[in-house]
Design a protein around this motif. Structure first.
Motif, PDB file in Angstrom:
ATOM      1  N   LEU A  85       0.833  -1.208   0.000  1.00  0.00           N
ATOM      2  CA  LEU A  85       0.000   0.000   0.000  1.00  0.00           C
ATOM      3  C   LEU A  85       0.863   1.251   0.000  1.00  0.00           C
ATOM      4  O   LEU A  85       0.570   2.231  -0.715  1.00  0.00           O
ATOM      5  CB  LEU A  85      -0.935  -0.006   1.205  1.00  0.00           C
ATOM      6  N   ARG A  86       1.955   1.228   0.773  1.00  0.00           N
ATOM      7  CA  ARG A  86       2.864   2.385   0.799  1.00  0.00           C
ATOM      8  C   ARG A  86       3.539   2.558  -0.558  1.00  0.00           C
ATOM      9  O   ARG A  86       3.615   3.668  -1.090  1.00  0.00           O
ATOM     10  CB  ARG A  86       3.925   2.205   1.881  1.00  0.00           C
ATOM     11  N   ARG A  87       4.037   1.458  -1.129  1.00  0.00           N
ATOM     12  CA  ARG A  87       4.740   1.552  -2.405  1.00  0.00           C
ATOM     13  C   ARG A  87       3.832   2.108  -3.506  1.00  0.00           C
ATOM     14  O   ARG A  87       4.255   2.971  -4.296  1.00  0.00           O
ATOM     15  CB  ARG A  87       5.289   0.183  -2.811  1.00  0.00           C
ATOM     16  N   LEU A  88       2.605   1.606  -3.588  1.00  0.00           N
ATOM     17  CA  LEU A  88       1.704   2.084  -4.630  1.00  0.00           C
ATOM     18  C   LEU A  88       1.324   3.548  -4.405  1.00  0.00           C
ATOM     19  O   LEU A  88       1.195   4.317  -5.366  1.00  0.00           O
ATOM     20  CB  LEU A  88       0.454   1.209  -4.689  1.00  0.00           C
ATOM     21  N   GLY A  94      -2.062   4.970  -5.552  1.00  0.00           N
ATOM     22  CA  GLY A  94      -2.883   4.572  -4.422  1.00  0.00           C
ATOM     23  C   GLY A  94      -4.348   4.408  -4.762  1.00  0.00           C
ATOM     24  O   GLY A  94      -5.072   3.664  -4.089  1.00  0.00           O
ATOM     25  N   ASP A  95      -4.808   5.094  -5.813  1.00  0.00           N
ATOM     26  CA  ASP A  95      -6.215   4.965  -6.200  1.00  0.00           C
ATOM     27  C   ASP A  95      -6.518   3.599  -6.806  1.00  0.00           C
ATOM     28  O   ASP A  95      -7.681   3.279  -7.069  1.00  0.00           O
ATOM     29  CB  ASP A  95      -6.605   6.077  -7.171  1.00  0.00           C
ATOM     30  N   GLN A  96      -5.490   2.779  -7.029  1.00  0.00           N
ATOM     31  CA  GLN A  96      -5.698   1.421  -7.542  1.00  0.00           C
ATOM     32  C   GLN A  96      -5.801   0.394  -6.422  1.00  0.00           C
ATOM     33  O   GLN A  96      -5.811  -0.797  -6.686  1.00  0.00           O
ATOM     34  CB  GLN A  96      -4.548   1.043  -8.485  1.00  0.00           C
ATOM     35  N   CYS A  97      -5.873   0.870  -5.180  1.00  0.00           N
ATOM     36  CA  CYS A  97      -5.985  -0.025  -4.028  1.00  0.00           C
ATOM     37  C   CYS A  97      -7.417  -0.010  -3.507  1.00  0.00           C
ATOM     38  O   CYS A  97      -8.027   1.054  -3.379  1.00  0.00           O
ATOM     39  CB  CYS A  97      -5.034   0.417  -2.912  1.00  0.00           C
ATOM     40  N   PRO A 102      -2.761   3.823   4.371  1.00  0.00           N
ATOM     41  CA  PRO A 102      -2.241   4.313   5.652  1.00  0.00           C
ATOM     42  C   PRO A 102      -2.169   5.835   5.662  1.00  0.00           C
ATOM     43  O   PRO A 102      -1.870   6.477   4.646  1.00  0.00           O
ATOM     44  CB  PRO A 102      -0.841   3.690   5.724  1.00  0.00           C
ATOM     45  N   ALA A 103      -2.467   6.428   6.807  1.00  0.00           N
ATOM     46  CA  ALA A 103      -2.485   7.889   6.926  1.00  0.00           C
ATOM     47  C   ALA A 103      -1.096   8.466   6.720  1.00  0.00           C
ATOM     48  O   ALA A 103      -0.084   7.855   7.079  1.00  0.00           O
ATOM     49  CB  ALA A 103      -3.018   8.289   8.300  1.00  0.00           C
ATOM     50  N   GLY A 104      -1.065   9.660   6.136  1.00  0.00           N
ATOM     51  CA  GLY A 104       0.179  10.407   6.010  1.00  0.00           C
ATOM     52  C   GLY A 104       1.022  10.089   4.796  1.00  0.00           C
ATOM     53  O   GLY A 104       2.066  10.704   4.591  1.00  0.00           O
ATOM     54  N   LEU A 105       0.603   9.121   3.967  1.00  0.00           N
ATOM     55  CA  LEU A 105       1.382   8.778   2.783  1.00  0.00           C
ATOM     56  C   LEU A 105       1.055   9.711   1.627  1.00  0.00           C
ATOM     57  O   LEU A 105      -0.053  10.235   1.526  1.00  0.00           O
ATOM     58  CB  LEU A 105       1.106   7.330   2.365  1.00  0.00           C
ATOM     59  N   ARG A 106       2.025   9.891   0.743  1.00  0.00           N
ATOM     60  CA  ARG A 106       1.851  10.747  -0.424  1.00  0.00           C
ATOM     61  C   ARG A 106       2.791  10.267  -1.522  1.00  0.00           C
ATOM     62  O   ARG A 106       3.745   9.523  -1.266  1.00  0.00           O
ATOM     63  CB  ARG A 106       2.169  12.199  -0.064  1.00  0.00           C
ATOM     64  N   PRO A 107       2.566  10.671  -2.778  1.00  0.00           N
ATOM     65  CA  PRO A 107       3.516  10.316  -3.844  1.00  0.00           C
ATOM     66  C   PRO A 107       4.901  10.880  -3.559  1.00  0.00           C
ATOM     67  O   PRO A 107       5.043  11.980  -3.036  1.00  0.00           O
ATOM     68  CB  PRO A 107       2.893  10.969  -5.089  1.00  0.00           C
ATOM     69  N   VAL A 108       5.925  10.098  -3.891  1.00  0.00           N
ATOM     70  CA  VAL A 108       7.320  10.484  -3.654  1.00  0.00           C
ATOM     71  C   VAL A 108       8.116  10.241  -4.924  1.00  0.00           C
ATOM     72  O   VAL A 108       8.053   9.146  -5.489  1.00  0.00           O
ATOM     73  CB  VAL A 108       7.937   9.676  -2.495  1.00  0.00           C
ATOM     74  N   LEU A 109       8.866  11.254  -5.369  1.00  0.00           N
ATOM     75  CA  LEU A 109       9.768  11.079  -6.506  1.00  0.00           C
ATOM     76  C   LEU A 109      11.184  10.895  -5.977  1.00  0.00           C
ATOM     77  O   LEU A 109      11.784  11.832  -5.446  1.00  0.00           O
ATOM     78  CB  LEU A 109       9.711  12.292  -7.443  1.00  0.00           C
ATOM     79  N   ARG A 110      11.722   9.695  -6.103  1.00  0.00           N
ATOM     80  CA  ARG A 110      13.119   9.442  -5.748  1.00  0.00           C
ATOM     81  C   ARG A 110      13.951   9.558  -7.019  1.00  0.00           C
ATOM     82  O   ARG A 110      13.903   8.694  -7.881  1.00  0.00           O
ATOM     83  CB  ARG A 110      13.258   8.067  -5.094  1.00  0.00           C
ATOM     84  N   PRO A 222      18.364   7.019   5.201  1.00  0.00           N
ATOM     85  CA  PRO A 222      19.047   5.838   4.645  1.00  0.00           C
ATOM     86  C   PRO A 222      18.662   5.472   3.221  1.00  0.00           C
ATOM     87  O   PRO A 222      19.360   4.698   2.568  1.00  0.00           O
ATOM     88  CB  PRO A 222      18.668   4.715   5.620  1.00  0.00           C
ATOM     89  N   GLY A 223      17.563   5.978   2.689  1.00  0.00           N
ATOM     90  CA  GLY A 223      17.159   5.631   1.331  1.00  0.00           C
ATOM     91  C   GLY A 223      16.648   4.202   1.261  1.00  0.00           C
ATOM     92  O   GLY A 223      16.426   3.538   2.274  1.00  0.00           O
ATOM     93  N   GLN A 224      16.444   3.718   0.039  1.00  0.00           N
ATOM     94  CA  GLN A 224      15.958   2.353  -0.169  1.00  0.00           C
ATOM     95  C   GLN A 224      16.492   1.786  -1.469  1.00  0.00           C
ATOM     96  O   GLN A 224      17.099   2.516  -2.260  1.00  0.00           O
ATOM     97  CB  GLN A 224      14.429   2.338  -0.151  1.00  0.00           C
ATOM     98  N   THR A 225      16.273   0.501  -1.685  1.00  0.00           N
ATOM     99  CA  THR A 225      16.912  -0.194  -2.812  1.00  0.00           C
ATOM    100  C   THR A 225      16.197  -0.017  -4.143  1.00  0.00           C
ATOM    101  O   THR A 225      16.689  -0.467  -5.167  1.00  0.00           O
ATOM    102  CB  THR A 225      17.025  -1.695  -2.521  1.00  0.00           C
ATOM    103  N   ARG A 226      15.029   0.639  -4.152  1.00  0.00           N
ATOM    104  CA  ARG A 226      14.287   0.863  -5.395  1.00  0.00           C
ATOM    105  C   ARG A 226      13.600   2.225  -5.329  1.00  0.00           C
ATOM    106  O   ARG A 226      13.408   2.773  -4.243  1.00  0.00           O
ATOM    107  CB  ARG A 226      13.277  -0.263  -5.612  1.00  0.00           C
ATOM    108  N   PRO A 227      13.188   2.762  -6.445  1.00  0.00           N
ATOM    109  CA  PRO A 227      12.591   4.115  -6.435  1.00  0.00           C
ATOM    110  C   PRO A 227      11.279   4.195  -5.681  1.00  0.00           C
ATOM    111  O   PRO A 227      10.951   5.251  -5.151  1.00  0.00           O
ATOM    112  CB  PRO A 227      12.387   4.412  -7.936  1.00  0.00           C
ATOM    113  N   TRP A 228      10.495   3.114  -5.647  1.00  0.00           N
ATOM    114  CA  TRP A 228       9.217   3.127  -4.931  1.00  0.00           C
ATOM    115  C   TRP A 228       8.857   1.737  -4.443  1.00  0.00           C
ATOM    116  O   TRP A 228       9.485   0.776  -4.839  1.00  0.00           O
ATOM    117  CB  TRP A 228       8.085   3.672  -5.795  1.00  0.00           C
TER     118      TRP A 228
END
Length: 228
Positions: A85-88, A94-97, A102-110, A222-228
């Motif tokens: 859910l966070r990744r999408l 997120g509209d495809q879920c 979860p509260a507080g999530l938003r689109p993120v461009l890495r 710390p970042g993450q291993t993929r863009p989303w």
């Protein structure tokens, strides 16, 4: 589940599904995740459906790519896994879920990615050599248009494009005091990040990939291993 999102009758049970009477045979599902999606028949206008749910992290990644890249919102996720859910949501899908997000999530461009050399030879590369590897992959694998690589001090830059009028600049610069580490940045969209990530996954000489948004990079997160 609303009547509007009624699943295709041939979907197998599980978290991913195709909405009934929605598919336009765009080819995105079977291109990215043929192990999960299939067409009901080989006739024109046939609908795709989920013939097998993903069974590994890699298959889940490919199914999620279908959800993000589809054209008409026919592929949906009805599970409740908070990571998915966070990744999408971060991928602006997120509209495809079906489940509440979860509260507080938003689109993120890495659009910042740190990489390290995997071999002794690669540790001596300049920034322009890193970009040459990417540029060569773009032209060999995807046949994208590219501009000449320009060196500036210890850094380098070039642009690539899917169309003549929409070029995405990419910059590479040394990272830290020692050799063999670089930061790549671009000023494009999520698809540009995904293109760089696809290249890095198949790049034998580079590894230790970490993706960051501008905010994450600035704050030293710390970042993450993929863009989303």
């Amino acid at each position: 589940m609303s009547k509007q999102n009624a699943p295709h009758p041939k979907n197998v049970a599980g978290d991913f599904y195709v909405v009934d009477q929605c598919c336009t045979a765009c080819g995105v599902p079977t291109h990215h995740a043929p192990e999960t999606f299939a067409f009901e028949n080989d006739q024109s206008g046939a609908s795709c459906y989920v013939h097998r749910q993903p069974t590994s992290p890699e298959e889940v990644d490919r199914a999620l790519m279908v959800v993000r890249c589809q054209e008409f919102g026919c592929i949906r996720y009805r599970g409740t896994n908070p990571v998915i859910l966070r990744r999408l949501t971060e991928a602006d899908s997120g509209d495809q879920c079906d489940a509440p997000l979860p509260a507080g999530l938003r689109p993120v461009l890495r659009n910042h990615v740190a990489v390290e050399a995997k071999s002794r030879d690669a540790r001596s590369w300049e920034s322009d050599i890193v970009l040459k590897r990417f540029c060569q992959w773009l032209t060999d694998q995807l046949r994208h248009q590219t501009t000449p690589i320009i060196r500036s001090g210890s850094g380098a830059s070039f642009s690539f494009s899917w169309t003549e009028k929409n070029f995405h600049p990419v910059m590479a610069s040394p990272l830290g005091d020692g050799p063999g580490r670089w930061l790549l940045q671009h000023s494009g969209n999520l698809a540009a990040s995904e293109t760089i990530d696809e290249w890095l996954k198949g790049e034998d000489e580079l590894g230790a990939v970490r993706w960051y948004s501008q905010e994450e990079w600035t704050r030293g997160l710390p970042g993450q291993t993929r863009p989303w």
